[in-house]
Write an enzyme that holds these catalytic residues in place. Sequence first.
Site, mmCIF file in Angstrom:
data_model
loop_
_atom_site.group_PDB
_atom_site.id
_atom_site.type_symbol
_atom_site.label_atom_id
_atom_site.label_comp_id
_atom_site.label_asym_id
_atom_site.label_seq_id
_atom_site.Cartn_x
_atom_site.Cartn_y
_atom_site.Cartn_z
ATOM 1 N N ASP A 225 39.798 53.086 36.636
ATOM 2 C CA ASP A 225 38.549 52.486 36.174
ATOM 3 C C ASP A 225 38.075 53.263 34.960
ATOM 4 O O ASP A 225 37.527 54.359 35.085
ATOM 5 C CB ASP A 225 37.483 52.527 37.289
ATOM 6 N N GLU B 40 38.444 27.461 43.742
ATOM 7 C CA GLU B 40 38.124 27.503 45.182
ATOM 8 C C GLU B 40 37.468 26.196 45.594
ATOM 9 O O GLU B 40 36.543 25.747 44.915
ATOM 10 C CB GLU B 40 37.206 28.695 45.464
ATOM 11 N N HIS C 268 37.671 33.160 51.135
ATOM 12 C CA HIS C 268 36.581 33.897 50.463
ATOM 13 C C HIS C 268 35.519 34.354 51.479
ATOM 14 O O HIS C 268 34.336 33.997 51.379
ATOM 15 C CB HIS C 268 35.933 33.036 49.368
ATOM 16 N N GLY D 268 35.007 37.717 52.224
ATOM 17 C CA GLY D 268 34.759 39.157 52.082
ATOM 18 C C GLY D 268 33.343 39.567 52.473
ATOM 19 O O GLY D 268 33.134 40.545 53.184
HETATM 20 P P1 NAD Z 1 31.008 47.061 41.073
HETATM 21 O O1 NAD Z 1 30.307 46.551 39.864
HETATM 22 O O2 NAD Z 1 30.349 48.087 41.919
HETATM 23 O O3 NAD Z 1 32.454 47.619 40.665
HETATM 24 C C1 NAD Z 1 33.291 46.976 39.746
HETATM 25 C C2 NAD Z 1 34.041 48.038 38.985
HETATM 26 O O4 NAD Z 1 34.976 47.398 38.106
HETATM 27 C C3 NAD Z 1 33.137 48.911 38.085
HETATM 28 O O5 NAD Z 1 33.211 50.270 38.474
HETATM 29 C C4 NAD Z 1 33.693 48.695 36.697
HETATM 30 O O6 NAD Z 1 33.662 49.866 35.893
HETATM 31 C C5 NAD Z 1 35.121 48.281 37.007
HETATM 32 N N1 NAD Z 1 35.782 47.657 35.872
HETATM 33 C C6 NAD Z 1 35.258 46.808 34.957
HETATM 34 N N2 NAD Z 1 36.196 46.497 34.049
HETATM 35 C C7 NAD Z 1 37.319 47.168 34.395
HETATM 36 C C8 NAD Z 1 38.627 47.251 33.846
HETATM 37 N N3 NAD Z 1 38.953 46.578 32.742
HETATM 38 N N4 NAD Z 1 39.533 48.020 34.469
HETATM 39 C C9 NAD Z 1 39.216 48.704 35.605
HETATM 40 N N5 NAD Z 1 37.989 48.678 36.154
HETATM 41 C C10 NAD Z 1 37.070 47.917 35.556
HETATM 42 O O7 NAD Z 1 31.369 45.760 41.939
HETATM 43 P P2 NAD Z 1 31.697 45.700 43.507
HETATM 44 O O8 NAD Z 1 30.448 45.381 44.248
HETATM 45 O O9 NAD Z 1 32.516 46.874 43.884
HETATM 46 O O10 NAD Z 1 32.592 44.349 43.532
HETATM 47 C C11 NAD Z 1 33.945 44.375 43.150
HETATM 48 C C12 NAD Z 1 34.500 42.968 43.105
HETATM 49 O O11 NAD Z 1 34.439 42.384 44.414
HETATM 50 C C13 NAD Z 1 33.752 42.008 42.182
HETATM 51 O O12 NAD Z 1 34.675 41.181 41.517
HETATM 52 C C14 NAD Z 1 32.944 41.161 43.136
HETATM 53 O O13 NAD Z 1 32.651 39.887 42.585
HETATM 54 C C15 NAD Z 1 33.899 41.074 44.306
HETATM 55 N N6 NAD Z 1 33.278 40.680 45.576
HETATM 56 C C16 NAD Z 1 33.986 39.855 46.389
HETATM 57 C C17 NAD Z 1 33.443 39.453 47.598
HETATM 58 C C18 NAD Z 1 34.232 38.552 48.529
HETATM 59 O O14 NAD Z 1 33.618 37.832 49.307
HETATM 60 N N7 NAD Z 1 35.553 38.602 48.496
HETATM 61 C C19 NAD Z 1 32.168 39.881 47.974
HETATM 62 C C20 NAD Z 1 31.481 40.761 47.140
HETATM 63 C C21 NAD Z 1 32.052 41.170 45.934
#
Ligand code: NAD
Length: 316
Positions: A173, A264, A282, A284
């Site tokens: 990251d 989706e 979906h 999560g």
């Molecule tokens: P978050 O914002 O806390 O973390 C995301 C991270 O991605 C950040 O630390 C950011 O620096 C990093 N990032 C951005 N661009 C990047 C790159 N090019 N390379 C590497 N890292 C990079 O978000 P989170 O709450 O941890 O959520 C993570 C993911 O999970 C999101 O896509 C969110 O939409 C998804 N999510 C999915 C569900 C589900 O139901 N499956 C539920 C909640 C969140």
Amino acid sequence: MDQNVIKILCAHGVPEEMKKRLAEIGQVFSLNSHDEVEIKEAIRDKHVFVVRSKPRVTRDIIESASQLKVVARPGVGIDNIDQEACREKGIRIINTPEASTSSVAELTIGLAIALLRRIYYGCNLLKRGEWVKGKCTGRTIEGKTWGVIGFGGIGRRVAELVKAFGAEVYAYDPYVEEGVFVEKGVRRALSLNELLAKSDIVSLHVVLNQETENMISEEAISKMKRGAYLINTSRGKVVDQKALYQALLSGQLGGVALDVYDTEPPTDQELLGLENVICTPHIGGNTEEVFVRATDILIVKLKEVLGLSGGQPLGY
Ligand code: NAD
């Protein structure tokens, strides 16, 4: 703001339990449909609009809401809200992404175990009356290298859990400070390719943006160890699904677990039908605990923004 005058409009679909809690903050009003004309009429004198993934909160709606201070979204995605229109009018948008962190991280681990131990496959065989242990030989997480891509809330929680299994964890990251990797006891990968080349299991936890869309492309997959596993609980468009399919057929990937898809519900039955693919719809953030936490967090944030928690209202 004075608590006695705060008017909260709840979109159709906001659960009754949440409305009861919102009554701690002000007077609660409910909509019975997502009809834009109805919303525009009802929102005129309201200070807070609580929505879920629906309805679309359009510029038209925002412009007819002369008293609106906050659009509140219990949950993560705010793509249904016209953020530009809100910014222009000084309307705050609040959401509760932190509510689902543990829930998504736990699903990621669950999918990994199901994939590596062939749980779903063995279960289906047995339900058909077939007792074939030889087809269900799996792999352990212990002793493997697990690569976390995106080291935000969910990525960090996954890393904590994975370490308990005795795996070595790498994380990639570029936007997270060095100290966080040290504090969490994980190795920092300096490039995506380094992480892909080192990991037996890769899990995706990045946000979806221009940079991360298609991040796991055919080329990226070719950098992974042959037979590695991939788990995506982030956003579907981070992965090129066609490239996944080819990589599973060729054996470049040993297995894939998906909770999210490029569209989706997904239409890619060829991919989902493969024996070494497991998939969930979906889910999560879909736990009872997330709903309760989202409500708690929303109430705290609303009180802060409206200046009801003792301090000054934020952002005005
Ligand atoms: P978050 O914002 O806390 O973390 C995301 C991270 O991605 C950040 O630390 C950011 O620096 C990093 N990032 C951005 N661009 C990047 C790159 N090019 N390379 C590497 N890292 C990079 O978000 P989170 O709450 O941890 O959520 C993570 C993911 O999970 C999101 O896509 C969110 O939409 C998804 N999510 C999915 C569900 C589900 O139901 N499956 C539920 C909640 C969140």
